[in-house]
Design a protein around this motif. Structure first.
Motif, PDB file in Angstrom:
ATOM      1  N   ASP A 196       3.397  -5.720   9.931  1.00 17.28           N
ATOM      2  CA  ASP A 196       4.147  -4.550  10.363  1.00 17.28           C
ATOM      3  C   ASP A 196       3.706  -3.309   9.595  1.00 17.28           C
ATOM      4  OD1 ASP A 196       5.562  -6.034  12.166  1.00 17.28           O
ATOM      5  OD2 ASP A 196       7.330  -6.250  10.892  1.00 17.28           O
ATOM      6  N   ASN A 197       3.483  -3.459   8.297  1.00 17.95           N
ATOM      7  CA  ASN A 197       3.021  -2.357   7.464  1.00 17.95           C
ATOM      8  C   ASN A 197       1.711  -2.782   6.805  1.00 17.95           C
ATOM      9  OD1 ASN A 197       2.473  -0.378   5.585  1.00 17.95           O
ATOM     10  ND2 ASN A 197       4.595  -0.129   4.954  1.00 17.95           N
ATOM     11  N   PRO A 198       0.589  -2.297   7.293  1.00 18.33           N
ATOM     12  CA  PRO A 198      -0.694  -2.752   6.757  1.00 18.33           C
ATOM     13  C   PRO A 198      -0.984  -2.267   5.345  1.00 18.33           C
ATOM     14  CG  PRO A 198      -1.037  -0.957   8.283  1.00 18.33           C
ATOM     15  CD  PRO A 198       0.428  -1.305   8.354  1.00 18.33           C
ATOM     16  N   LEU A 199      -0.155  -1.393   4.813  1.00 18.04           N
ATOM     17  CA  LEU A 199      -0.390  -0.878   3.469  1.00 18.04           C
ATOM     18  C   LEU A 199       0.323  -1.686   2.396  1.00 18.04           C
ATOM     19  CD1 LEU A 199      -0.238   2.938   4.240  1.00 18.04           C
ATOM     20  CD2 LEU A 199      -2.230   1.436   4.159  1.00 18.04           C
ATOM     21  N   ILE A 200       1.070  -2.708   2.788  1.00 20.54           N
ATOM     22  CA  ILE A 200       1.758  -3.575   1.832  1.00 20.54           C
ATOM     23  C   ILE A 200       1.234  -4.986   2.024  1.00 20.54           C
ATOM     24  CG2 ILE A 200       3.982  -4.516   1.116  1.00 20.54           C
ATOM     25  CD1 ILE A 200       5.255  -1.895   2.010  1.00 20.54           C
ATOM     26  N   ARG A 240     -10.627   3.023   4.077  1.00 24.07           N
ATOM     27  CA  ARG A 240     -10.370   1.794   4.846  1.00 24.07           C
ATOM     28  C   ARG A 240      -8.882   1.630   5.126  1.00 24.07           C
ATOM     29  NH1 ARG A 240     -14.060  -0.494   1.332  1.00 24.07           N
ATOM     30  NH2 ARG A 240     -12.386  -1.412   0.122  1.00 24.07           N
ATOM     31  N   ARG A 241      -8.056   1.873   4.127  1.00 26.48           N
ATOM     32  CA  ARG A 241      -6.609   1.718   4.318  1.00 26.48           C
ATOM     33  C   ARG A 241      -6.061   2.741   5.298  1.00 26.48           C
ATOM     34  NH1 ARG A 241      -4.739   0.426  -1.856  1.00 26.48           N
ATOM     35  NH2 ARG A 241      -6.335  -1.167  -2.206  1.00 26.48           N
ATOM     36  N   LEU A 242      -6.580   3.949   5.244  1.00 25.57           N
ATOM     37  CA  LEU A 242      -6.150   4.968   6.193  1.00 25.57           C
ATOM     38  C   LEU A 242      -6.503   4.544   7.625  1.00 25.57           C
ATOM     39  CD1 LEU A 242      -4.902   7.727   6.711  1.00 25.57           C
ATOM     40  CD2 LEU A 242      -7.154   8.733   6.303  1.00 25.57           C
ATOM     41  N   LEU A 243      -7.692   4.009   7.799  1.00 23.38           N
ATOM     42  CA  LEU A 243      -8.111   3.541   9.115  1.00 23.38           C
ATOM     43  C   LEU A 243      -7.204   2.404   9.599  1.00 23.38           C
ATOM     44  CD1 LEU A 243     -10.147   3.547  11.470  1.00 23.38           C
ATOM     45  CD2 LEU A 243     -11.514   1.927  10.125  1.00 23.38           C
ATOM     46  N   MET A 244      -6.909   1.440   8.724  1.00 25.77           N
ATOM     47  CA  MET A 244      -6.041   0.322   9.098  1.00 25.77           C
ATOM     48  C   MET A 244      -4.636   0.818   9.458  1.00 25.77           C
ATOM     49  SD  MET A 244      -7.794  -2.448   9.057  1.00 25.77           S
ATOM     50  CE  MET A 244      -9.275  -1.554   9.504  1.00 25.77           C
ATOM     51  N   ALA A 245      -4.128   1.796   8.706  1.00 24.27           N
ATOM     52  CA  ALA A 245      -2.810   2.354   9.011  1.00 24.27           C
ATOM     53  C   ALA A 245      -2.824   3.058  10.362  1.00 24.27           C
ATOM     54  CB  ALA A 245      -2.371   3.316   7.906  1.00 24.27           C
ATOM     55  N   GLY A 261      -1.020   1.578  16.833  1.00 24.34           N
ATOM     56  CA  GLY A 261      -1.209   1.156  18.223  1.00 24.34           C
ATOM     57  C   GLY A 261      -1.322   2.303  19.196  1.00 24.34           C
ATOM     58  N   ARG A 262      -1.484   3.500  18.674  1.00 24.87           N
ATOM     59  CA  ARG A 262      -1.561   4.689  19.540  1.00 24.87           C
ATOM     60  C   ARG A 262      -2.974   5.230  19.551  1.00 24.87           C
ATOM     61  NH1 ARG A 262       2.891   8.723  17.611  1.00 24.87           N
ATOM     62  NH2 ARG A 262       2.208   9.771  19.484  1.00 24.87           N
ATOM     63  N   SER A 263      -3.372   5.745  20.685  1.00 26.02           N
ATOM     64  CA  SER A 263      -4.683   6.372  20.793  1.00 26.02           C
ATOM     65  C   SER A 263      -4.536   7.859  20.462  1.00 26.02           C
ATOM     66  CB  SER A 263      -5.245   6.214  22.194  1.00 26.02           C
ATOM     67  OG  SER A 263      -4.514   7.000  23.113  1.00 26.02           O
ATOM     68  N   PHE A 264      -5.648   8.519  20.287  1.00 27.74           N
ATOM     69  CA  PHE A 264      -5.605   9.963  20.014  1.00 27.74           C
ATOM     70  C   PHE A 264      -5.043  10.741  21.200  1.00 27.74           C
ATOM     71  CE2 PHE A 264      -8.914   8.722  16.921  1.00 27.74           C
ATOM     72  CZ  PHE A 264      -8.296   9.205  15.784  1.00 27.74           C
ATOM     73  N   ASP A 265      -5.214  10.191  22.406  1.00 23.88           N
ATOM     74  CA  ASP A 265      -4.674  10.853  23.602  1.00 23.88           C
ATOM     75  C   ASP A 265      -3.150  10.870  23.597  1.00 23.88           C
ATOM     76  OD1 ASP A 265      -7.268  11.169  24.450  1.00 23.88           O
ATOM     77  OD2 ASP A 265      -7.237   9.360  25.687  1.00 23.88           O
ATOM     78  N   MET A 278     -10.265 -11.380  -0.076  1.00 15.82           N
ATOM     79  CA  MET A 278      -9.118 -11.083   0.750  1.00 15.82           C
ATOM     80  C   MET A 278      -8.860  -9.579   0.720  1.00 15.82           C
ATOM     81  SD  MET A 278      -5.312 -12.556   0.232  1.00 15.82           S
ATOM     82  CE  MET A 278      -3.985 -11.994   1.212  1.00 15.82           C
ATOM     83  N   THR A 279      -8.714  -9.000   1.882  1.00 16.42           N
ATOM     84  CA  THR A 279      -8.471  -7.567   1.936  1.00 16.42           C
ATOM     85  C   THR A 279      -7.009  -7.286   1.678  1.00 16.42           C
ATOM     86  OG1 THR A 279      -8.068  -7.612   4.301  1.00 16.42           O
ATOM     87  CG2 THR A 279     -10.322  -7.182   3.607  1.00 16.42           C
ATOM     88  N   LEU A 280      -6.733  -6.100   1.181  1.00 13.95           N
ATOM     89  CA  LEU A 280      -5.365  -5.690   0.930  1.00 13.95           C
ATOM     90  C   LEU A 280      -4.648  -5.422   2.233  1.00 13.95           C
ATOM     91  CD1 LEU A 280      -3.143  -4.706  -1.023  1.00 13.95           C
ATOM     92  CD2 LEU A 280      -4.077  -2.441  -0.734  1.00 13.95           C
ATOM     93  N   VAL A 281      -5.356  -4.898   3.208  1.00 15.02           N
ATOM     94  CA  VAL A 281      -4.736  -4.411   4.417  1.00 15.02           C
ATOM     95  C   VAL A 281      -5.029  -5.355   5.572  1.00 15.02           C
ATOM     96  CG1 VAL A 281      -4.571  -2.447   5.972  1.00 15.02           C
ATOM     97  CG2 VAL A 281      -5.062  -2.063   3.573  1.00 15.02           C
ATOM     98  N   SER A 282      -4.014  -5.644   6.348  1.00 14.53           N
ATOM     99  CA  SER A 282      -4.183  -6.462   7.538  1.00 14.53           C
ATOM    100  C   SER A 282      -3.515  -5.762   8.701  1.00 14.53           C
ATOM    101  CB  SER A 282      -3.551  -7.840   7.326  1.00 14.53           C
ATOM    102  OG  SER A 282      -3.458  -8.528   8.552  1.00 14.53           O
TER     103      SER A 282
END
Length: 162
Positions: free
Chosen positions: A9-13, A146-151, A156-160, A1-5
């Protein structure tokens, strides 16, 4: 099971920690940031155990901090000795309502109030073998990335849009 989903609402918790444990952790993270440690909560180690908080100092020293929020929490947990093989220093951390004399003398001790923490007793240093250190640092780095990427994805925002 991964820590981040990315569904949370907060993928780091991950939701497994009590409010009191999160309060202790927050105070620890404030202190450790002031000490210039990189911190990563809930890191799964090579033996399958999940450490509450793993830190890396500026000099590369690795600490594991086990958070205990009650006497019962400490007494029922027999896994903490397994952490010694994965750190240079092993600490316990708690809050003011837990008697400090229950914690073993051969481990460090931190006291947190959620707004900071205080080092009550330093932990003895047991230097890791180079191969173990390398493996742990790779694990730490990959989990943090991995956690940074999930956060990032969770915004929900793109780099643009930034």
């Amino acid at each position: 099971m991964t820590l981040v989903s990315i569904a949370n609402d907060n993928p780091l918790i991950d939701g497994r920690q009590s409010a009191r444990a999160m309060m202790v952790r927050r105070g620890l993270q404030i202190l450790l940031d002031e000490m210039r440690h990189a911190t990563l909560p809930e890191l799964v180690l090579a033996n399958g155990r999940r450490a509450d908080l793993v830190t890396v100092s500026e000099k590369g020293e690795i600490w594991i901090i086990e958070i205990k929020t009650s006497i019962e929490d400490f007494r029922v947990d027999c896994k903490w000795p397994d952490y010694r093989a994965y750190c240079d220093r092993l600490f316990f951390a708690t809050h003011r309502e837990v008697p400090l004399d229950i914690f073993p003398e051969d481990c460090g001790l931190l006291l947190s109030d959620g707004y900071g923490a205080h080092l009550m007793r330093d932990a003895p240093c047991h230097r890791l073998a180079p191969a173990t250190r390398k493996s742990l640092m790779l694990n730490f780095s990959r989990a943090a990335a991995r956690r940074l990427l999930m956060a990032e994805w969770a915004t929900g925002r793109s780099f643009d849009e930034t």
